[in-house]
Design an enzyme around this catalytic site. Structure first.
Site, PDB file in Angstrom:
ATOM      1  N   CYS A  50       0.826  -1.215   0.000  1.00 55.11           N
ATOM      2  CA  CYS A  50       0.000   0.000   0.000  1.00 55.11           C
ATOM      3  C   CYS A  50       0.859   1.263   0.000  1.00 55.11           C
ATOM      4  CB  CYS A  50      -0.915   0.016   1.227  1.00 55.11           C
ATOM      5  SG  CYS A  50      -2.192  -1.254   1.188  1.00 55.11           S
ATOM      6  N   ASP A 113       5.367  -4.013  11.593  1.00 53.11           N
ATOM      7  CA  ASP A 113       5.730  -5.416  11.364  1.00 53.11           C
ATOM      8  C   ASP A 113       5.379  -5.931   9.973  1.00 53.11           C
ATOM      9  OD1 ASP A 113       6.689  -5.684  13.968  1.00 53.11           O
ATOM     10  OD2 ASP A 113       4.700  -6.153  14.747  1.00 53.11           O
ATOM     11  N   GLU A 190      -6.101  -9.748   4.641  1.00 54.76           N
ATOM     12  CA  GLU A 190      -5.229  -9.555   5.804  1.00 54.76           C
ATOM     13  C   GLU A 190      -5.435  -8.193   6.449  1.00 54.76           C
ATOM     14  OE1 GLU A 190      -0.443  -9.348   6.884  1.00 54.76           O
ATOM     15  OE2 GLU A 190      -1.098  -9.970   4.896  1.00 54.76           O
ATOM     16  N   MET A 191      -5.436  -7.123   5.638  1.00 60.15           N
ATOM     17  CA  MET A 191      -5.592  -5.785   6.202  1.00 60.15           C
ATOM     18  C   MET A 191      -6.986  -5.573   6.758  1.00 60.15           C
ATOM     19  SD  MET A 191      -4.731  -2.051   4.541  1.00 60.15           S
ATOM     20  CE  MET A 191      -3.003  -2.480   4.380  1.00 60.15           C
ATOM     21  N   GLY A 192      -7.987  -6.128   6.080  1.00 59.79           N
ATOM     22  CA  GLY A 192      -9.349  -6.003   6.573  1.00 59.79           C
ATOM     23  C   GLY A 192      -9.531  -6.673   7.922  1.00 59.79           C
TER      24      GLY A 192
END
Length: 409
Positions: A50, A113, A190-192
């Site tokens: 991103c 991370d 993953e981000m959601g």
């Protein structure tokens, strides 16, 4: 062998410019295969997140390679004006950048991370598409090792920092608490999932959109509700906060979708995707506040952070030295072997005259020559590697070059 990279990130380009050059996982794999087909490229890896896009390549020193031109070709972009947003690095500068990056030292949130996982994923994707080579393989593996060492030994960050954590913290500093708020998270990648869990931990009532509404097929964080993605606009008027974090190339929230939506309270939209998930025009509506990936930059740097950066820098330098020792050894061993062979042959030619005039059996003469070959090879190795251990890298390479000149003719 030369290591080259070109990169664009959150420090040099806004989110809309970065979005032009972003790759999905599938597109990155295809792009790497196309790059690897170029005759000058030995290996390549694409890192697309991103916050940044980086293309890494290993190639022969005498072959010029414009990674910007390669990238524009992959993206069907014919505009030189974007080149100013990119940084080009080679060899030592490139290696140092990657090691600092793996340690979370160049992230929008210092010490985060996720970048370490993203670097490992980029390497794994290159392996799957057979585009990495020995040099980039070792470089990325050692960068991951450096990143892990920094995270273990240097107190850069506490907890589990990410953009959503930074967003929640900054909003709380402005007096906006998530406790009791109705939140919808669009996207269950993953981000959601990180966003949903973070909002849940902050005390929000969280609902996650899913593409397949079948029990057991899609996992969401414990304590969160779910709705089908197609129902998001019906649920939206109930929300205080909507977070969108998908890998979709299209907007998940468009201005036209709000034509029949009546908002009865202020709505906070958080767009955590690149390319954007939420159409920017929605931020112009009076009842809506829109934040994107560039809205939550961390302040740089506190005295404590500066001290940690110095410690991390020492680790980077140590790991860099180890990598270049490997790289020099990889390139220098064949050259040393040639020098040794030439030196042994030189000695044999000189000693054969003596042996021809020395009375002994032919078998004994042959055995003696073999023994001399072995001994001479060991002596040459001892001398050359002794120079390597006692001289700095530049002086040692000069010595090797000088020895090679002795036997050029």
């Amino acid at each position: 062998m030369t290591i080259s990279m070109i990169g664009i990130d959150h420090d040099r380009a806004p989110v809309d410019i970065r979005a032009l050059f972003a790759f999905t996982r599938k597109n990155a794999g295809e792009a790497m295969e196309r790059l690897k087909e170029m005759s000058s490229v030995q290996g390549c890896i694409i890192l697309s997140t991103c916050n940044r896009l980086e293309i890494w390549a290993s190639h022969e020193e005498n072959q010029k390679l414009s990674l910007y031109r390669c990238l524009c070709g992959l993206k069907n972009i014919d505009d030189d004006s974007y080149e100013n947003y990119f940084t080009v690095r080679q060899d030592k500068e490139a290696v140092e950048h990657l090691f600092y990056l793996a340690g979370g030292l160049k992230s929008q949130i210092l010490g985060e991370d996720q970048i370490l996982t993203q670097i490992k994923d980029a390497l794994n994707l290159a392996r799957e598409h057979f585009t990495t080579d020995g040099v980039l393989e070792v470089l990325f593996r050692m960068a991951v090792t450096a990143g892990k060492k920094i995270k273990t030994e240097v107190p850069l960050a506490h907890g589990n920092p990410s953009v959503i954590h930074q967003a929640v913290r900054k909003l709380e500093e402005q007096g906006y608490t998530m406790r009791g708020k109705i939140c919808m998270v669009i996207g269950n990648g993953e981000m959601g999932k990180v966003a949903a869990q973070t909002l849940r931990d902050a005390g929000a009532d969280v609902t996650v959109t899913v593409r397949q509404y079948r029990s057991g097929m899609v996992s969401i964080p414990i304590g969160c509700s779910r709705i089908h993605y197609g129902e998001r606009m019906k649920f939206l008027p109930l929300c205080d906060v909507v977070v969108s974090a998908t890998a979709s190339p299209n907007y998940t929230l468009r201005e036209e979708l709000f034509q029949d939506v009546k908002l009865t309270k202020p709505l906070l939209l958080l767009d955590l995707a690149v390319p954007r998930d939420i159409e920017p025009a929605l931020g112009n509506k009076e009842e809506i506040t829109l934040y994107d990936m560039d809205s939550f930059r961390s302040e740089r740097f506190s005295p404590e952070a500066m001290e940690s950066l110095e410690k991390a820098g020492a680790i980077v330098q140590e790991q860099m030295e180890e990598f270049f020792q490997w790289l020099v050894g990889r390139d220098i061993i064949p050259r040393i072997q040639e020098i040794r062979a030439d030196a042994v042959q030189d000695l044999n030619l000189r000693i054969e005259k003596i042996l021809r005039n020395t009375p002994m059996e032919q078998n004994d003469r042959e055995n003696l020559l073999k023994a001399v070959d072995t001994a001479a090879g060991k002596v040459v190795n001892k001398m050359i590697f002794g120079l390597r251990d006692s001289l700095n890298q530049e002086a040692f390479l000069d010595c090797v070059a000088g020895l090679e000149k002795l036997y050029e003719e």
